[in-house]
Design an enzyme around this catalytic site. Structure first.
Site, PDB file in Angstrom:
ATOM      1  N   GLU A 140       0.803  -1.055   0.012  1.00  0.00           N
ATOM      2  CA  GLU A 140      -0.096  -0.129   0.150  1.00  0.00           C
ATOM      3  C   GLU A 140       0.848   1.456  -0.035  1.00  0.00           C
ATOM      4  OE1 GLU A 140      -4.208  -1.282   2.012  1.00  0.00           O
ATOM      5  OE2 GLU A 140      -2.393  -1.233   3.404  1.00  0.00           O
TER       6      GLU A 140
HETATM    7  C1  ACM Z   1      -1.866  -5.553   4.126  1.00  0.00           C
HETATM    8  O1  ACM Z   1      -3.014  -6.067   4.344  1.00  0.00           O
HETATM    9  N1  ACM Z   1      -1.897  -4.252   3.973  1.00  0.00           N
HETATM   10  C2  ACM Z   1      -0.886  -6.289   3.927  1.00  0.00           C
END
Ligand code: ACM
Length: 508
Positions: free
Chosen positions: A312
């Protein structure tokens, strides 16, 4: 429930989670008595496991169970035999018959796993910490068992909400009962930096003061981290520390203004949004920081892996991401460790030997999945944590107050409904290092909440990591048989309507 005065039934051989590879019921049964000794020899690793076993059995059975000489045909015999090559690094054999119960392994981890099977073959009251009536009988026969995958992990996010050393030790004991052998600690995120780094001390001052929702934060000193690592090792779990880069870094950026592009500090985040923070890829101080942090973490981590996150990173451009991940992976190698990163590593060049952790779900795009298959084709081994099966922070049902649901609802039957060897197209079994169940803690703050979210789903992942095959229609009965054990251990759990709790023969 068992009517008062009725002795608990011996648990049938094989009513164990995860399911053993081979179960051969035999004649007779082994019953612990006041004469029973644990035969281990005077020193060595079998004795260490024997001490642990005695610690489990003595309070509830009230029996003396002395540790004595390995010579002798009776009692509980713990044998380490280097010639048992078929048992590998973690396998074991348990032989139960009138007069003797023999646990054999090639390595101490196998003997430890044998003890976990033995626990589950004894009545659930064995888990209590005060004397119980017994009898303590193990059905006769032979269990021979080796794991399907070498990596069977559980992750705890201690960044969104902090969990103390004592809370983690309790969870480690629960993980060990189901033969989980890795504890992945998500130590840093936008909401908190939870491990002391001597060369950047503000990380655990300004960076650890709070948590999701603005509550009090917390962090581990290096001594406390070592205490966790050593406790985990005593239960044959390897700790994998995660320092999440280059996104998920608002706590670090709040502690050190010079890590920000304009040198101006940001606030530690107390919300639950993701994808807005990034280290400054074009500044050299970023790499001084990464080098110092990973060096210090490597120094106190005996395990082979350092997890560097990489998920992310939506506030980092694709070019910057590739540059950053290349340099960060080189630092991991410089300190003698193996990289683990989330599967977004597909957006960078994986270092030789790197491991990627897949956290997609049924809604993950074909393109993203193809990127993961591409990693496998390059020789990158995968840890599978499909969010809609293994994410323990997800709601079981729409009615749950706790939990997230971006990957859907994860009822217990659904958490079991996958096969790591066929789950991802283009990722064959030999590309799979193993599986991991993750508990993110945006909504989870207490031990009771953590246990409610983990039990029973944790066992689905434990079984998918250890055992080949397995049908829900059968697994659900073995799950039900665990509940009296959780009650004896004081573990909070979700009474899913998909599991036949309390059925006859569950050993209560
Ligand atoms: C994640 O769930 N952002 C690894």
């Amino acid at each position: 429930m068992t009517p008062p005065g009725t002795p608990p039934l011996p648990t049938a051989l094989g009513r164990v989670v995860p399911a053993p590879a081979s179960v051969l019921p035999g004649d007779g049964a082994y019953t612990l008595t006041s004469e029973t000794a644990i035969r281990v020899g005077a020193t060595g690793e079998a004795r260490t496991v024997g001490d642990y076993l005695a610690g489990v059995l003595r309070p509830s059975t009230g029996l003396p169970l002395p540790l004595t000489s390995e010579d002798g045909e009776d009692g509980i015999r713990l044998r380490l035999d280097p010639a048992e090559s078929a048992l590998g690094d973690e396998g074991y054999r348990l032989e139960s018959a009138d007069g003797a119960l023999t646990l054999t392994a090639r390595e101490p981890a196998g003997l430890f796993h044998a003890v976990q099977t033995l626990r589950q073959l004894l009545p659930p009251a064995v888990e209590r910490d005060t004397a119980q009536p017994g009898p303590w009988t193990v059905p006769g026969g032979v269990v021979t068992d080796t794991p399907r995958f070498a990596y069977r992990g559980a992750m705890v996010d201690v960044a969104r909400h902090f969990f103390t050393v004592g809370q983690l030790k309790r969870y480690i004991d629960q993980l060990a009962l189901y033969k989980i052998n890795k504890l992945h600690l998500h130590l840093t995120d936008d909401q908190g930096w939870r491990l002391a780094i001597d060369s950047w001390p503000e990380l655990t001052v300004a960076g650890a003061a709070t948590a999701v929702g603005g509550g009090s934060g917390g962090h581990y000193t290096k001594a406390q981290y070592t205490e966790i690592v050593e406790y985990a090792a005593s239960r044959h779990l390897e700790v994998i520390p995660e320092i999440d880069f280059p996104g998920h870094t608002a706590a670090a950026l709040a502690a050190y203004p010079e890590l920000n592009p304009d040198g101006v500090t940001v606030e530690v985040h107390t919300g639950t949004e993701v994808g807005f923070s990034s280290l400054t890829v074009g500044k050299e101080i970023t790499y001084d920081f990464v080098d110092d942090v990973l060096r210090e973490v490597a120094e106190i981590t005996p395990g082979r892996y350092l997890h560097i996150g990489g998920d992310e990173a939506d506030a980092t451009s694709a070019e910057d991401y590739a540059v950053f991940m290349k340099r960060a992976q080189a630092v991991v190698a410089k300190y003698g460790k193996t990289v683990v990163a989330w599967h977004q590593l597909a957006g960078a060049e994986p270092a030789p030997g790197a491991v990627a952790q897949y956290w997609g779900w049924d809604g993950t795009s074909a393109e993203e999945r193809a990127g993961v298959a591409g990693l496998a084709a390059q020789g990158v081994r995968l840890i599978l944590s499909p969010a809609d099966r293994t994410y323990l922070d997800h709601k079981y049902t729409a009615e749950d107050e706790l939990g997230l649901k971006w990957a859907g609802l994860v009822e217990v039957d659904h958490s079991y409904d996958w096969d790591p060897a066929t789950y991802l197209e283009g990722v064959p079994q030999d590309a799979v290092l193993g599986v991991e169940a993750a508990i993110w803690t945006e909504t989870v703050e207490t031990t009771e909440q953590l246990e409610y979210m983990a039990f029973p789903r944790l066992l689905s992942t434990a079984e998918r990591g250890w055992s080949a095959g397995g049908e829900w229609s059968e697994f659900r009965h073995r799950l039900a048989a665990q509940a009296p054990r959780w009650e004896a251990l004081g573990i909070a759990y979700y009474k899913s309507p998909t599991v036949p709790w309390g059925e006859a023969g569950s050993g209560a």
